[in-house]
Design a protein around this motif. Structure first.
Motif, PDB file in Angstrom:
ATOM      1  N   PRO A  78       1.904  56.533 -21.832  1.00  0.00           N
ATOM      2  CA  PRO A  78       2.458  55.620 -22.850  1.00  0.00           C
ATOM      3  C   PRO A  78       3.336  54.511 -22.282  1.00  0.00           C
ATOM      4  O   PRO A  78       3.622  53.539 -22.972  1.00  0.00           O
ATOM      5  N   GLU A  79       3.749  54.672 -21.018  1.00  0.00           N
ATOM      6  CA  GLU A  79       4.582  53.615 -20.419  1.00  0.00           C
ATOM      7  C   GLU A  79       3.768  52.370 -20.078  1.00  0.00           C
ATOM      8  O   GLU A  79       4.315  51.269 -19.979  1.00  0.00           O
ATOM      9  N   ALA A  80       2.479  52.530 -19.871  1.00  0.00           N
ATOM     10  CA  ALA A  80       1.634  51.362 -19.552  1.00  0.00           C
ATOM     11  C   ALA A  80       1.693  50.382 -20.720  1.00  0.00           C
ATOM     12  O   ALA A  80       1.705  50.805 -21.881  1.00  0.00           O
ATOM     13  N   PRO A  81       1.745  49.082 -20.432  1.00  0.00           N
ATOM     14  CA  PRO A  81       1.946  48.114 -21.530  1.00  0.00           C
ATOM     15  C   PRO A  81       0.799  48.039 -22.525  1.00  0.00           C
ATOM     16  O   PRO A  81       0.991  47.649 -23.671  1.00  0.00           O
ATOM     17  N   GLY A  82      -0.409  48.398 -22.116  1.00  0.00           N
ATOM     18  CA  GLY A  82      -1.534  48.353 -23.051  1.00  0.00           C
ATOM     19  C   GLY A  82      -2.072  46.944 -23.240  1.00  0.00           C
ATOM     20  O   GLY A  82      -1.726  46.022 -22.513  1.00  0.00           O
TER      21      GLY A  82
END
Ligand code: ASP
Length: 456
Positions: A280-284
């Motif tokens: 979930p830390e990845a910016p997406g």
């Protein structure tokens, strides 16, 4: 306030559901979550929705349902046990499924929808129970009571914005709202499911109705990639793209986001972010109204296959008023939707997805076109056709892109059977033989993205 949707793999096991809770806990603005049915736990696994379809078919064939029923209940039982929930939860789900099975009537499509919806409905109840179990106030929202209204056309279920005013109340609910994806109710109270993968649509409707600041769509990849990672090695991650770009890409094979899911969010300008439950830390990938097109006019390349071409030729077709309309009317009579209609002066091709075609309707269509339109030649030309779609709003302002793409395709030694560029210039479509699809995708990727790592 954020609306978060968690897809099938994000809620497939107890371990995944714990990640969902952590994600929600880590940000106070995550107030409403929309959940799918448990998806695949590993590559060969079956989704609960597929197990439910099997169960419904067993019932419709008047066979003994016990084994198929147990397959579904077991999935929830395992999840419940591993989450440490009360053991009665599996019984509650089994009772719910038996009640649904008892609704079997002559209306098979309604029965099928009722069974399919059980996947998300029970999962939402289970996940709400787990939130409460770990001390976070949460409540299950029933789509009927909450007001998720859909139209009366079972063959094309779509949400009715009239339900939005009532849905908006969800934002005043206490604690976390857990909303089941994939289905809604008609005004007369009939349950209807969206197309497969339709929980994305529910998430978008709810986000639009409550005018969320962001619709986060949690799945199992860090971002949307510029090309299919199964074909292109390490494709660039897309940091930001527009609604229209996402729409074009998801239409043509980017399965990460349902192609019908954008409209509700788009109409109320709710930005969408595709994120990874497992990271979930990845910016997406952000999906917004505008981006800076200058650096990267093309944002992605999609491919889709399984198309046929209906070829029709008639001398002086260009002068015959109504020819195109009558041709398409014949397709409409057969319940066929078409994708593209490239044409010459005396010929017209109609590109159709193979799923609409059968041996019978092919023959019928040819016969009607010969008899009613007096065509000189009509036949199905390609039956294993692929579409390669270059997508990017920046293509409108860039020159020479088609030349670059065609030259890249020529380098692979493949033939281009069709080129189509809509006047919006958001996409450029090449129709090619299926066998050439992968090598063309790799070559186009090299041409347009070789040095790019992240498309911001
Ligand atoms: N469970 C449904 C499906 O497998 C809907 C979804 O997951 O979005 O198609």
């Amino acid at each position: 306030m954020k609306v978060c949707k968690f897809g099938g793999t994000s809620v497939a096991t107890a371990e995944q559901i714990k990640k969902v809770v952590d994600i929600v806990k880590s940000d106070d603005s995550r107030k409403i979550i929309v959940v799918s049915a448990p998806g695949k736990r590993f590559a060969e696994d079956e989704k609960v929705t597929d197990l439910l379809i099997t169960l419904a078919n067993v019932a419709l064939n008047n066979k003994n349902v016990e084994a198929a029923l147990e397959n579904v209940v077991t999935r929830y039982r395992l999840i419940g046990e591993e989450l440490g929930l009360d053991s009665t939860i599996a019984q509650v789900i089994e009772d719910d499924l038996r009640n649904r099975l008892a609704t079997k009537s002559n209306d098979e499509s309604l029965f099928m929808d009722t069974m399919k919806a059980a996947g998300e409905d029970n999962n939402a109840k289970l996940i709400a129970a787990y939130f409460n179990h770990v001390g976070i106030l949460a409540q299950y929202a029933c789509p009927k009571k909450a007001g998720l209204l859909v139209n009366e056309r079972p063959e094309r279920v779509q949400a009715l914005p009239e339900g939005y005013a009532q849905l908006e109340n969800l934002k005043n609910a206490e604690g976390i709202v857990v909303f089941p994806g994939f289905f809604g109710y008609t005004k007369s109270g009939t349950l209807r499911t969206f197309n497969r993968g339709g929980s994305d649509i529910t998430g978008s409707i709810v986000a639009a109705a409550v005018r969320a600041d962001l619709y986060e769509n949690f799945t199992d990849v860090d971002s949307v990639f510029a090309a299919n990672p199964k074909v292109v090695e390490n494709p660039a991650a897309i940091g930001k793209m527009t609604y229209r770009e996402m729409r074009e890409l998801s239409y043509a094979g980017f399965s990460v986001f349902h192609d019908e899911a954008l409209m509700p969010a788009f109409l109320r300008s709710v930005p969408v972010c595709i994120k990874n439950t497992n990271n979930p830390e990845a910016p997406g990938t952000m999906i917004v109204s505008e981006r800076d097109y200058s650096a990267q006019p093309v944002i992605g390349i999609a491919t889709d296959n399984g198309f046929s071409t209906l070829f029709v030729e008639k001398y002086l077709m260009n002068q015959e008023i109504g020819f195109g309309r009558r041709l398409l009317q014949i397709l409409e009579d057969e319940g066929i939707s078409f994708e593209h209609t490239p044409s010459g002066i005396d010929n017209m091709s109609v590109i159709i997805r193979n799923e609409y075609l059968t041996e019978d309707n092919r023959l019928k269509i040819i016969k009607r076109i010969e008899e009613e339109l007096h065509a000189d030649d009509v036949h199905f030309r390609e039956t294993d056709y692929s579409m390669i779609v270059l997508v990017g709003e920046g293509m409108r302002h860039a020159t020479g892109l088609t030349a670059r793409a065609a030259t890249a395709i020529a380098r692979t030694g493949s033939n281009i059977e069709m080129i189509n560029q809509g006047s919006s210039e958001v996409s450029l479509v090449f129709g090619v033989d299926k066998k050439d699809e992968d090598k063309i995708l790799r070559e186009l990727y090299t041409e347009f993205f070789q040095k790019v790592k992240v498309l911001a």
